[in-house]
Design a protein around this motif. Structure first.
Motif: not given
Length: 480
Positions: A309-316, A330-340, A365-369
């Motif tokens: 779900d790459a639609d982080m602004r309106k996840p559904s 969640p995906l947005n939190e995972y990407l914030k932490n960096g790949f592992s 998440d407003e930091r979607s882009t």
């Protein structure tokens, strides 16, 4: 003129879309009718002045005969002609006003006309005031003996009906009927304008129209699928998503989803593609449901599939799968932490019944882009290529740059186009942008295509929707 007529191609117009446009804009039709009725009432009350008429009748006979014979009719015609010119002159008006002091403000008119096939002359006095009209005609009758000598030497004119007054305006109209006619005319004109605008905006209304208007191959044509609503959901105003893995979903809908899967299989075998993104131009096109059902159908065929779900602004997507996703990260939190790898395993969760891997987020998440273009996202997609398919649901291209940002990291893109929703020119611009982004644009999916009655449901997920539908937070699908 011929060139203009050729621009209107009936094959690209759907009667169902016209009906839906009329229903969607029914308030405009009612408003146009109301405005027309109000205009009539304003005119009648402000500009139209009621007039009242008083009437009297003279009989004309020949001096040589007292009977109503042909000579009387001939005399009546001659007298009527002379009498009409006489009483309609300014001299008669002045004499009448001078003879009666109450007629100083008389601004009306006199009229004399012959009653057809008779020797009677009907005389009328008309004025804004019924009282003034009556006294004007009565005064004229009193002056008539002094005027009769100027009319004819061979006829006798005498009164057969004294002046009488009508209590209703002589220029009266049926206000209710007039308002009804103008209201209907206003509604018809607005309905015609709405239909014209529906045609001129050049949205995709038919499959033939899509082939002519879009610079794209058509992968599948998904017809309207009614949502399965329970009594409880109907009372609460919620509707369940159209899910290809649900036993209530029609065979026709399932077949069209399978057709998309076949296209992906072909691209995978021929070009080695693994990563596919689904996008759309506008909100509520149904891209999320198409992407989710395609991923589910592939998983049901035994493929190893991950749905992102790459639609982080309106996840559904977590709503589409009835909150089945309970990932620790969640995906947005995972990407914030960096790949592992540990974070990847904590983010991914496998659907218990479908075997589909899910990577979702639950909150906007407003930091979607920023997150989608991060090295963590690129590395994640590279690692996931060990699976058979990576299906990515992206935000609408007409609102956010996220789809174009992630496109270079995908193998191919599919555009979801809902019937009579987005202008073809905007869709073509989005297609060009995808082609220039570096991904392989392989075609579009025509969604909610039908020639039947207009659909009654929208595309959205309650508070997660884009605002053009009605949903509560318990809804679980983004359209079809």
């Amino acid at each position: 003129m011929e060139n203009k007529q050729q621009k209107i191609d009936l094959s690209i117009i759907s009667p169902r879309c016209l009906i839906r446009s009329l229903m969607r804009n029914f308030w405009m039709i009612l408003a146009a009718a109301a405005i027309a009725v109000m205009a009539v009432k304003v005119y009648l009350n402000s500009f139209r002045v009621p007039e009242y008429s008083a009437y009297m009748t003279y009989a004309v006979t020949s001096r040589t005969s007292g009977f109503y014979i042909s000579s009387n009719l001939t005399s009546a015609k001659e007298v009527a002609s002379v009498f009409a010119e006489l009483i309609e002159s300014d001299i008669i008006r002045e004499n009448v006003c001078e003879a009666n002091s109450e007629l100083g403000d008389f601004s009306g008119r006199f009229k004399a006309e012959l009653v057809p096939n008779s020797n009677f002359i009907r005389v009328t006095a008309t004025d804004r005031s019924p009282k003034t009209a009556y006294f004007a005609l009565k005064t004229l009758d009193e002056l008539f003996p002094s005027l009769s000598d100027y009319i004819s030497d061979y006829s006798v004119v005498h009164t057969v009906m004294k002046p009488s007054l009508s209590v209703y305006p002589s220029n009266g109209i049926n206000e209710r009927q007039l308002c009804l006619k103008f209201g209907l005319a206003g509604a018809v004109l607005m309905a015609a304008l709405i239909c014209l605008m529906s045609v001129l905006k050049e949205t995709v209304q038919t499959e033939a129209g899509a082939k002519k208007l879009l610079d794209s191959q058509i992968i599948a044509v998904i017809s309207h699928e009614s949502k399965n609503s329970s009594l409880k959901s109907m009372l609460r105003g919620t509707k369940k998503a159209v899910q290809v893995f649900s036993p209530t979903t029609s065979f026709a809908y399932t077949e069209q989803i399978n057709r998309i899967c076949t296209k992906l299989d072909h691209e995978s075998e021929a070009k080695g593609y693994r990563c596919f993104m689904f996008t759309g131009v506008g909100e509520n096109e149904g891209k999320t449901t198409v992407a989710a059902n395609t991923a589910a159908a592939l998983a049901m065929k035994g493929k190893n599939v991950v749905l992102i779900d790459a639609d982080m602004r309106k996840p559904s997507l977590h709503l589409f799968f009835d909150h089945a996703y309970t990932g620790l990260l969640p995906l947005n939190e995972y990407l914030k932490n960096g790949f592992s790898k540990d974070g990847l395993f904590e983010c991914m969760e496998r659907h218990k019944k479908l075997g589909l891997f899910m990577m979702f987020e639950k909150k906007p998440d407003e930091r979607s882009t920023e997150l989608l273009t991060s090295p963590a996202m690129e590395k994640t997609l590279q690692q996931l290529r060990i699976l058979d398919y990576i299906i990515i649901d992206t935000p609408p291209m007409g609102f956010f740059p996220d789809a174009e940002a992630i496109a270079p990291h995908t193998d191919a893109a599919i555009m979801v186009v809902r019937q009579d929703f987005t202008p073809a020119c905007d869709i073509n611009d989005a297609i060009d942008a995808l082609r220039e982004s570096g991904t392989d644009y392989i075609g579009c999916v025509l969604n909610d295509m039908t020639g039947g009655a207009p659909s009654a449901y929208g595309y959205g997920y309650g508070k997660y929707g884009y605002g053009r539908h009605e949903r509560t937070e318990n809804a679980s699908g983004e359209g079809r």
